[in-house]
Design a protein around this motif. Structure first.
Motif, short mmCIF file in Angstrom:
data_model
loop_
_atom_site.label_atom_id
_atom_site.label_comp_id
_atom_site.label_asym_id
_atom_site.label_seq_id
_atom_site.Cartn_x
_atom_site.Cartn_y
_atom_site.Cartn_z
N GLY A 81 98.09 6.77 46.86
CA GLY A 81 99.02 7.08 45.76
C GLY A 81 100.34 7.60 46.31
N GLY A 82 100.81 6.95 47.35
CA GLY A 82 101.98 7.44 48.10
C GLY A 82 103.32 6.99 47.56
N GLY A 83 103.35 6.52 46.30
CA GLY A 83 104.64 6.17 45.69
C GLY A 83 105.33 7.40 45.14
N GLY B 252 106.76 10.19 47.39
CA GLY B 252 106.24 9.81 48.71
C GLY B 252 106.32 10.95 49.70
N ILE B 253 105.80 12.11 49.30
CA ILE B 253 105.98 13.35 50.08
C ILE B 253 105.36 13.23 51.48
N ILE C 152 99.79 3.58 50.18
CA ILE C 152 99.36 2.59 49.18
C ILE C 152 99.53 3.19 47.79
N LYS D 246 99.11 1.76 43.43
CA LYS D 246 98.80 0.60 42.59
C LYS D 246 100.05 0.09 41.88
N LEU D 247 101.10 0.91 41.84
CA LEU D 247 102.33 0.49 41.14
C LEU D 247 103.46 0.19 42.13
N GLU E 93 106.61 2.39 41.88
CA GLU E 93 106.49 3.73 42.47
C GLU E 93 106.74 3.67 43.98
N MET F 140 98.35 -1.52 46.29
CA MET F 140 96.89 -1.59 46.43
C MET F 140 96.25 -0.55 45.52
N ASP F 141 95.09 -0.89 44.99
CA ASP F 141 94.36 0.06 44.17
C ASP F 141 93.40 0.85 45.06
N LYS G 223 90.78 2.14 44.36
CA LYS G 223 89.38 1.86 44.04
C LYS G 223 88.86 0.68 44.86
N THR H 144 97.70 13.14 43.77
CA THR H 144 97.38 11.80 43.26
C THR H 144 96.16 11.85 42.36
N TYR I 279 96.16 12.00 38.67
CA TYR I 279 96.47 10.77 37.94
C TYR I 279 95.31 9.78 37.92
N ILE I 280 94.21 10.15 38.55
CA ILE I 280 93.06 9.23 38.63
C ILE I 280 91.99 9.68 37.65
N TYR J 218 105.25 17.04 38.74
CA TYR J 218 104.30 16.00 38.38
C TYR J 218 103.69 16.36 37.03
C1 LIG Z 1 103.05 10.66 40.71
S1 LIG Z 1 102.28 10.22 42.17
C2 LIG Z 1 101.80 11.68 42.89
C3 LIG Z 1 102.65 12.11 43.97
C4 LIG Z 1 102.87 11.21 45.15
N1 LIG Z 1 101.71 11.23 46.03
C5 LIG Z 1 104.09 11.75 45.85
O1 LIG Z 1 104.02 12.08 47.04
O2 LIG Z 1 105.12 11.89 45.18
C6 LIG Z 1 100.69 9.59 41.85
C7 LIG Z 1 100.64 8.16 42.22
O3 LIG Z 1 99.28 7.75 42.27
C8 LIG Z 1 99.28 6.41 41.91
N2 LIG Z 1 97.92 6.03 41.55
C9 LIG Z 1 97.18 6.44 40.49
N3 LIG Z 1 95.98 5.84 40.50
C10 LIG Z 1 95.95 5.04 41.60
C11 LIG Z 1 94.99 4.15 42.14
N4 LIG Z 1 93.79 3.94 41.55
N5 LIG Z 1 95.30 3.49 43.26
C12 LIG Z 1 96.50 3.65 43.86
N6 LIG Z 1 97.46 4.46 43.38
C13 LIG Z 1 97.19 5.15 42.27
C14 LIG Z 1 100.27 6.31 40.77
O4 LIG Z 1 100.72 4.99 40.60
C15 LIG Z 1 101.36 7.25 41.24
O5 LIG Z 1 102.41 6.61 41.90
#
Ligand SMILES: C[S@@+](CC[C@H](N)C(=O)[O-])C[C@H]1O[C@@H](n2cnc3c(N)ncnc32)[C@H](O)[C@@H]1O
Length: 189
Positions: free
Chosen positions: A30-32, A35-36, A48, A50-51, A54, A67-68, A70, A87, A90-91, A148
């Motif tokens: 969930g590094g979008g 991306g800290i 990775i 999923k969006l 992001e 990538m998801d 899961k 992350t 958000y799951i 967040y």
């Molecule tokens: C808002 S970010 C959290 C902070 C992010 N790690 C950062 O450093 O800013 C959470 C991210 O997790 C991602 N995410 C949620 N469920 C996921 C999954 N099943 N697989 C991959 N990414 C996922 C979201 O798309 C979102 O970009």
């Protein structure tokens, strides 16, 4: 109700990433977004998310892959470390186990999974249903502030939730700490 009236905002939470020590490569789950972890460890990181949007938003440095979590597309035993920085909030709960299993699978033997996240208590009603966590993150060479947020109902989580999930799928607990409303856990394969 206006969006702002729906906000339940925690006090600013301080996160210290100054002395984050990771030997070897790092898979950030969930590094979008901000991306800290990618900003902190740069090209050691494969991020990775999923969006796609992001990942596009996140600063350059890591290799970014859509990538998801899961269903990670890496072979078993591919990484020395995995991270997840806020992350799991958000799951969905029902997906925790499968994501933990995937992280475990792609880590090498003795690999570490470090997660940072927030304690979310049970939603008590009343309309303030958007849970916001403002963070001040000290990365050594710079300090970043960000927030967040998630839709609160059904999202309660705490450190025990994740320690149990980690143990259930075979991780050892290397260490954990709570700081105000956030926590940090290191799991070891
Ligand atoms: C808002 S970010 C959290 C902070 C992010 N790690 C950062 O450093 O800013 C959470 C991210 O997790 C991602 N995410 C949620 N469920 C996921 C999954 N099943 N697989 C991959 N990414 C996922 C979201 O798309 C979102 O970009």
């Amino acid at each position: 109700m206006s969006q702002q009236k729906r906000y339940h905002t925690l006090e600013i939470q301080n996160i210290d990433l100054k002395n984050i020590e990771l030997q070897g490569d790092v898979l950030d789950i969930g590094g979008g977004g901000e991306g800290i972890i990618g900003q902190t460890l740069e090209n050691k990181v494969v991020a990775i998310d999923k969006l796609k949007g992001e990942l596009e938003e996140a600063p350059e440095g890591p290799l970014k892959l859509v990538m998801d979590a899961k269903e990670l597309k890496f072979l078993d035993n591919s990484f020395d470390n995995a991270t997840s920085f806020f992350t799991f909030m958000y799951i969905k709960k029902e997906d925790y186990k499968v994501v933990f299993k995937e992280i475990y699978r792609v880590l090498r033997s003795d690999g570490k999974f470090k997660m940072w996240d927030t304690i979310i208590p049970k939603y008590k009603g009343g309309g303030k249903d958007i849970f916001l966590v403002p963070l001040e993150i000290d990365m050594g060479n710079k300090v970043i502030t960000t927030t967040y947020g998630v839709l609160w109902p059904g999202r309660e989580q705490n450190i025990d939730t994740f320690i149990k999930t980690g143990k259930d799928i075979g991780f050892k607990i290397d260490n954990y700490e709570k700081q105000d409303k956030t926590f940090f856990i290191t799991f070891k394969k």
